[in-house]
Motif scaffolding. Structure first.
Motif, PDB file in Angstrom:
ATOM      1  N   ARG A 194       0.919  -1.241   0.070  1.00 44.45           N
ATOM      2  CA  ARG A 194       0.111  -0.069  -0.225  1.00 44.45           C
ATOM      3  C   ARG A 194       0.928   1.127   0.066  1.00 44.45           C
ATOM      4  NH1 ARG A 194      -4.967   0.245   3.948  1.00 44.45           N
ATOM      5  NH2 ARG A 194      -5.947  -1.037   1.944  1.00 44.45           N
ATOM      6  N   LEU A 195       0.613   2.218  -0.838  1.00 44.57           N
ATOM      7  CA  LEU A 195       1.425   3.598  -1.176  1.00 44.57           C
ATOM      8  C   LEU A 195       0.065   4.244  -0.602  1.00 44.57           C
ATOM      9  CD1 LEU A 195       3.676   5.134  -2.023  1.00 44.57           C
ATOM     10  CD2 LEU A 195       2.563   5.521  -4.294  1.00 44.57           C
ATOM     11  N   PHE A 196       0.399   5.374   0.482  1.00 45.75           N
ATOM     12  CA  PHE A 196      -0.342   6.025   0.959  1.00 45.75           C
ATOM     13  C   PHE A 196       0.190   7.531   0.852  1.00 45.75           C
ATOM     14  CE2 PHE A 196       1.599   4.671   4.762  1.00 45.75           C
ATOM     15  CZ  PHE A 196       1.954   5.711   5.547  1.00 45.75           C
ATOM     16  N   THR A 197      -0.874   8.584   0.834  1.00 48.29           N
ATOM     17  CA  THR A 197      -0.292   9.888   0.462  1.00 48.29           C
ATOM     18  C   THR A 197       0.329  10.656   1.684  1.00 48.29           C
ATOM     19  OG1 THR A 197      -1.197  12.225  -0.023  1.00 48.29           O
ATOM     20  CG2 THR A 197      -2.462  11.042   1.421  1.00 48.29           C
ATOM     21  N   LEU A 243       8.634   8.954  -8.817  1.00 47.06           N
ATOM     22  CA  LEU A 243       9.008   8.170  -9.971  1.00 47.06           C
ATOM     23  C   LEU A 243       9.723   6.765  -9.202  1.00 47.06           C
ATOM     24  CD1 LEU A 243      10.124   7.752 -12.911  1.00 47.06           C
ATOM     25  CD2 LEU A 243      12.249   8.728 -12.365  1.00 47.06           C
ATOM     26  N   ILE A 244       9.053   5.677  -9.983  1.00 48.64           N
ATOM     27  CA  ILE A 244       9.584   4.161  -9.644  1.00 48.64           C
ATOM     28  C   ILE A 244      10.292   3.691 -10.698  1.00 48.64           C
ATOM     29  CG2 ILE A 244       8.947   1.961  -9.011  1.00 48.64           C
ATOM     30  CD1 ILE A 244       8.069   4.046  -6.824  1.00 48.64           C
ATOM     31  N   LEU A 245      11.515   3.510 -10.564  1.00 52.05           N
ATOM     32  CA  LEU A 245      12.297   2.825 -11.670  1.00 52.05           C
ATOM     33  C   LEU A 245      12.650   1.444 -11.244  1.00 52.05           C
ATOM     34  CD1 LEU A 245      14.951   5.710 -12.089  1.00 52.05           C
ATOM     35  CD2 LEU A 245      13.501   4.951 -13.891  1.00 52.05           C
ATOM     36  N   SER A 246      12.456   0.732 -12.071  1.00 54.72           N
ATOM     37  CA  SER A 246      12.870  -0.849 -11.901  1.00 54.72           C
ATOM     38  C   SER A 246      13.289  -1.579 -13.220  1.00 54.72           C
ATOM     39  CB  SER A 246      11.553  -1.425 -11.522  1.00 54.72           C
ATOM     40  OG  SER A 246      10.525  -1.680 -12.592  1.00 54.72           O
ATOM     41  N   GLU A 247      14.055  -2.549 -13.270  1.00 55.67           N
ATOM     42  CA  GLU A 247      14.297  -3.098 -14.339  1.00 55.67           C
ATOM     43  C   GLU A 247      13.474  -4.219 -14.807  1.00 55.67           C
ATOM     44  OE1 GLU A 247      15.331  -6.570 -11.507  1.00 55.67           O
ATOM     45  OE2 GLU A 247      14.814  -4.455 -11.511  1.00 55.67           O
ATOM     46  N   ASP A 248      12.609  -4.807 -14.034  1.00 55.62           N
ATOM     47  CA  ASP A 248      11.518  -5.676 -14.498  1.00 55.62           C
ATOM     48  C   ASP A 248      10.853  -6.165 -13.437  1.00 55.62           C
ATOM     49  OD1 ASP A 248       9.950  -7.439 -16.095  1.00 55.62           O
ATOM     50  OD2 ASP A 248      11.533  -8.990 -16.098  1.00 55.62           O
ATOM     51  N   MET A 249       9.731  -5.411 -13.093  1.00 55.19           N
ATOM     52  CA  MET A 249       9.251  -5.576 -11.852  1.00 55.19           C
ATOM     53  C   MET A 249       7.719  -5.978 -12.082  1.00 55.19           C
ATOM     54  SD  MET A 249       8.179  -3.192  -8.285  1.00 55.19           S
ATOM     55  CE  MET A 249       7.900  -2.061  -9.392  1.00 55.19           C
ATOM     56  N   ASN A 250       7.138  -7.074 -11.490  1.00 54.82           N
ATOM     57  CA  ASN A 250       5.696  -7.498 -11.874  1.00 54.82           C
ATOM     58  C   ASN A 250       4.835  -6.924 -10.715  1.00 54.82           C
ATOM     59  OD1 ASN A 250       6.207  -9.297 -13.890  1.00 54.82           O
ATOM     60  ND2 ASN A 250       7.149 -10.812 -12.607  1.00 54.82           N
ATOM     61  N   LEU A 251       4.326  -5.663 -11.027  1.00 53.59           N
ATOM     62  CA  LEU A 251       3.739  -4.896  -9.990  1.00 53.59           C
ATOM     63  C   LEU A 251       2.264  -4.672 -10.684  1.00 53.59           C
ATOM     64  CD1 LEU A 251       3.794  -3.408  -7.288  1.00 53.59           C
ATOM     65  CD2 LEU A 251       4.104  -1.374  -8.653  1.00 53.59           C
ATOM     66  N   TYR A 252       1.125  -5.030  -9.794  1.00 53.81           N
ATOM     67  CA  TYR A 252      -0.218  -5.072 -10.342  1.00 53.81           C
ATOM     68  C   TYR A 252      -1.089  -4.192  -9.370  1.00 53.81           C
ATOM     69  CZ  TYR A 252       1.142  -9.150 -12.940  1.00 53.81           C
ATOM     70  OH  TYR A 252       1.881  -9.986 -14.016  1.00 53.81           O
ATOM     71  N   SER A 253      -2.073  -3.540 -10.064  1.00 52.67           N
ATOM     72  CA  SER A 253      -3.126  -2.676  -9.332  1.00 52.67           C
ATOM     73  C   SER A 253      -3.860  -3.558  -8.642  1.00 52.67           C
ATOM     74  CB  SER A 253      -3.783  -1.902 -10.168  1.00 52.67           C
ATOM     75  OG  SER A 253      -5.170  -1.365  -9.760  1.00 52.67           O
ATOM     76  N   GLY A 254      -4.155  -3.218  -7.220  1.00 50.53           N
ATOM     77  CA  GLY A 254      -4.779  -4.030  -6.217  1.00 50.53           C
ATOM     78  C   GLY A 254      -6.015  -4.033  -6.522  1.00 50.53           C
ATOM     79  N   ASP A 276      -3.412   0.383  -3.472  1.00 49.60           N
ATOM     80  CA  ASP A 276      -2.813  -0.820  -3.182  1.00 49.60           C
ATOM     81  C   ASP A 276      -2.350  -1.600  -4.491  1.00 49.60           C
ATOM     82  OD1 ASP A 276      -3.511  -0.605  -0.612  1.00 49.60           O
ATOM     83  OD2 ASP A 276      -5.767  -1.587  -0.609  1.00 49.60           O
ATOM     84  N   PHE A 277      -1.292  -2.298  -4.275  1.00 49.39           N
ATOM     85  CA  PHE A 277      -0.912  -2.648  -5.380  1.00 49.39           C
ATOM     86  C   PHE A 277      -0.509  -4.454  -4.990  1.00 49.39           C
ATOM     87  CE2 PHE A 277       0.732   1.292  -5.563  1.00 49.39           C
ATOM     88  CZ  PHE A 277       0.185   1.806  -7.125  1.00 49.39           C
ATOM     89  N   ASP A 333      -4.571  -4.986 -13.044  1.00 47.74           N
ATOM     90  CA  ASP A 333      -3.911  -4.466 -14.374  1.00 47.74           C
ATOM     91  C   ASP A 333      -2.423  -4.360 -13.943  1.00 47.74           C
ATOM     92  OD1 ASP A 333      -6.053  -4.354 -15.900  1.00 47.74           O
ATOM     93  OD2 ASP A 333      -6.283  -2.239 -15.614  1.00 47.74           O
ATOM     94  N   ARG A 334      -1.610  -4.987 -14.829  1.00 50.26           N
ATOM     95  CA  ARG A 334       0.112  -4.672 -14.546  1.00 50.26           C
ATOM     96  C   ARG A 334       0.487  -3.380 -14.812  1.00 50.26           C
ATOM     97  NH1 ARG A 334       4.954  -8.506 -16.994  1.00 50.26           N
ATOM     98  NH2 ARG A 334       6.509  -7.550 -15.979  1.00 50.26           N
ATOM     99  N   MET A 335       1.362  -2.783 -13.956  1.00 51.62           N
ATOM    100  CA  MET A 335       1.846  -1.583 -14.097  1.00 51.62           C
ATOM    101  C   MET A 335       2.987  -1.571 -14.751  1.00 51.62           C
ATOM    102  SD  MET A 335       0.078   0.375 -11.666  1.00 51.62           S
ATOM    103  CE  MET A 335      -1.327  -0.422 -12.489  1.00 51.62           C
ATOM    104  N   PRO A 336       3.169  -0.333 -15.250  1.00 48.03           N
ATOM    105  CA  PRO A 336       4.406  -0.325 -16.061  1.00 48.03           C
ATOM    106  C   PRO A 336       5.681  -0.593 -15.485  1.00 48.03           C
ATOM    107  CG  PRO A 336       3.112   1.634 -16.506  1.00 48.03           C
ATOM    108  CD  PRO A 336       2.613   0.899 -15.261  1.00 48.03           C
ATOM    109  N   VAL A 337       6.624  -1.020 -16.144  1.00 48.26           N
ATOM    110  CA  VAL A 337       8.076  -1.234 -15.283  1.00 48.26           C
ATOM    111  C   VAL A 337       8.532  -0.073 -14.635  1.00 48.26           C
ATOM    112  CG1 VAL A 337      10.392  -1.944 -15.772  1.00 48.26           C
ATOM    113  CG2 VAL A 337       8.578  -3.143 -17.202  1.00 48.26           C
ATOM    114  N   SER A 338       8.572   1.100 -15.291  1.00 50.86           N
ATOM    115  CA  SER A 338       8.814   2.388 -14.715  1.00 50.86           C
ATOM    116  C   SER A 338       7.866   3.441 -14.882  1.00 50.86           C
ATOM    117  CB  SER A 338      10.262   2.870 -15.118  1.00 50.86           C
ATOM    118  OG  SER A 338      11.173   1.886 -14.696  1.00 50.86           O
ATOM    119  N   PHE A 339       7.423   4.067 -13.877  1.00 58.56           N
ATOM    120  CA  PHE A 339       6.162   5.050 -14.178  1.00 58.56           C
ATOM    121  C   PHE A 339       6.523   6.190 -12.999  1.00 58.56           C
ATOM    122  CE2 PHE A 339       5.009   1.554 -11.200  1.00 58.56           C
ATOM    123  CZ  PHE A 339       4.506   2.227  -9.822  1.00 58.56           C
TER     124      PHE A 339
END
Length: 265
Positions: A30-33, A39-50, A70-71, A54-60
């Motif tokens: 959970r990311l809260f305010t 900015l989230i930078l990753s090389e290859d992360m399997n992150l999904y909307s809670g 929630d993720f 939906d799969r989140m972009p690798v970096s966003f």
């Protein structure tokens, strides 16, 4: 691992966070305010909307949040989170922060060519401190090219709110800035994605979180809520649940607090 930016970037970047997960299991996050964008930078992360899964972009990029998101993550990952001062995303993307509030913006859609090199460094397992040093150089060059005439107004008002721990009335802000409440609200919405009142409420909530770090029990919860500027404990709990999705007790019982506003459920 949390790393501060150099002094000349502190007005734009709050801090960097490097996180690694070596386990293959699924994690609920959970990311809260906290009033920030980032900015989230990753090389290859399997992150999904809670919610939608939906799969989140690798970096966003993420805009300022009204509450929490929630993720779920699946498998190993390493990432660098660049936590911005709220107005920095407006400078980077040249768009209204209000339009990207609560939004996820893929790096590929806006700055892929400029940030791809950092994704490659993460993929190649380079020292994260070296990558962050290179990011400092990137942001320094970027800032030298684009600034806005309203920048000093926004940063000065933000610092005023921070110094007063969020407990500032609209009249105080009018006196401090010389602008009407509506004019200042429009400026904040454009540059920071939220009103001065909303940002002040977030600052006050995080001040209460800092007080909680010294230890809390049923007896002094009310005392600390008054110290943080809440009129009563029910007001505090309502703000807590709206912004974090938990009660203060539930938050205290959360074992893995990965960052100041990022927890594993």
């Amino acid at each position: 691992m949390q790393i501060s930016p150099p002094k000349h970037l502190a007005r734009y970047i709050r801090h960097y966070i490097f996180l690694e997960n070596f386990q293959e299991d699924i994690k609920s996050l959970r990311l809260f305010t906290d009033g920030s964008s980032g900015l989230i930078l990753s090389e290859d992360m399997n992150l999904y909307s809670g919610i939608s899964e939906d799969r989140m972009p690798v970096s966003f990029f993420y805009g300022t949040l009204n509450g929490y998101k929630d993720f779920s993550s699946k498998g190993k990952f390493s990432l660098i989170a660049v936590v911005f001062q709220p107005y920095f995303l407006n400078i980077l993307l040249k768009t209204s922060a209000k339009d990207i509030r609560n939004q996820i913006v893929s790096v590929e859609d806006v700055l892929m060519n400029k940030l791809e090199v950092f994704q490659e460094k993460l993929f190649n397992k380079e020292n994260p401190l070296t990558i962050i040093k290179d990011l400092n150089i990137f942001f320094t060059h970027f800032l030298s090219e684009r600034m806005h005439s309203d920048h000093h107004l926004i940063t000065a008002t933000q610092q005023y709110l921070l110094q007063n721990k969020g407990s500032v009335t609209s009249k105080h802000l009018q006196y401090f800035t010389g602008y009407s409440e509506r004019h200042l609200e429009r400026k904040f919405e454009y540059h920071m994605g939220m009103s001065p009142k909303k940002y002040g409420n977030i600052i006050r909530l995080h001040y209460f979180l800092s007080l909680m770090n010294y230890g809390i029990d049923d007896k002094n919860m009310t005392t600390l809520s008054y110290e943080a500027g809440y009129s009563d404990q029910s007001h505090l709990i309502r703000e807590f649940k709206n912004n974090i999705g938990l009660t203060p007790k539930q938050y205290l019982n959360t074992e893995n607090k990965m960052a100041v506003n990022f927890i594993e459920l």
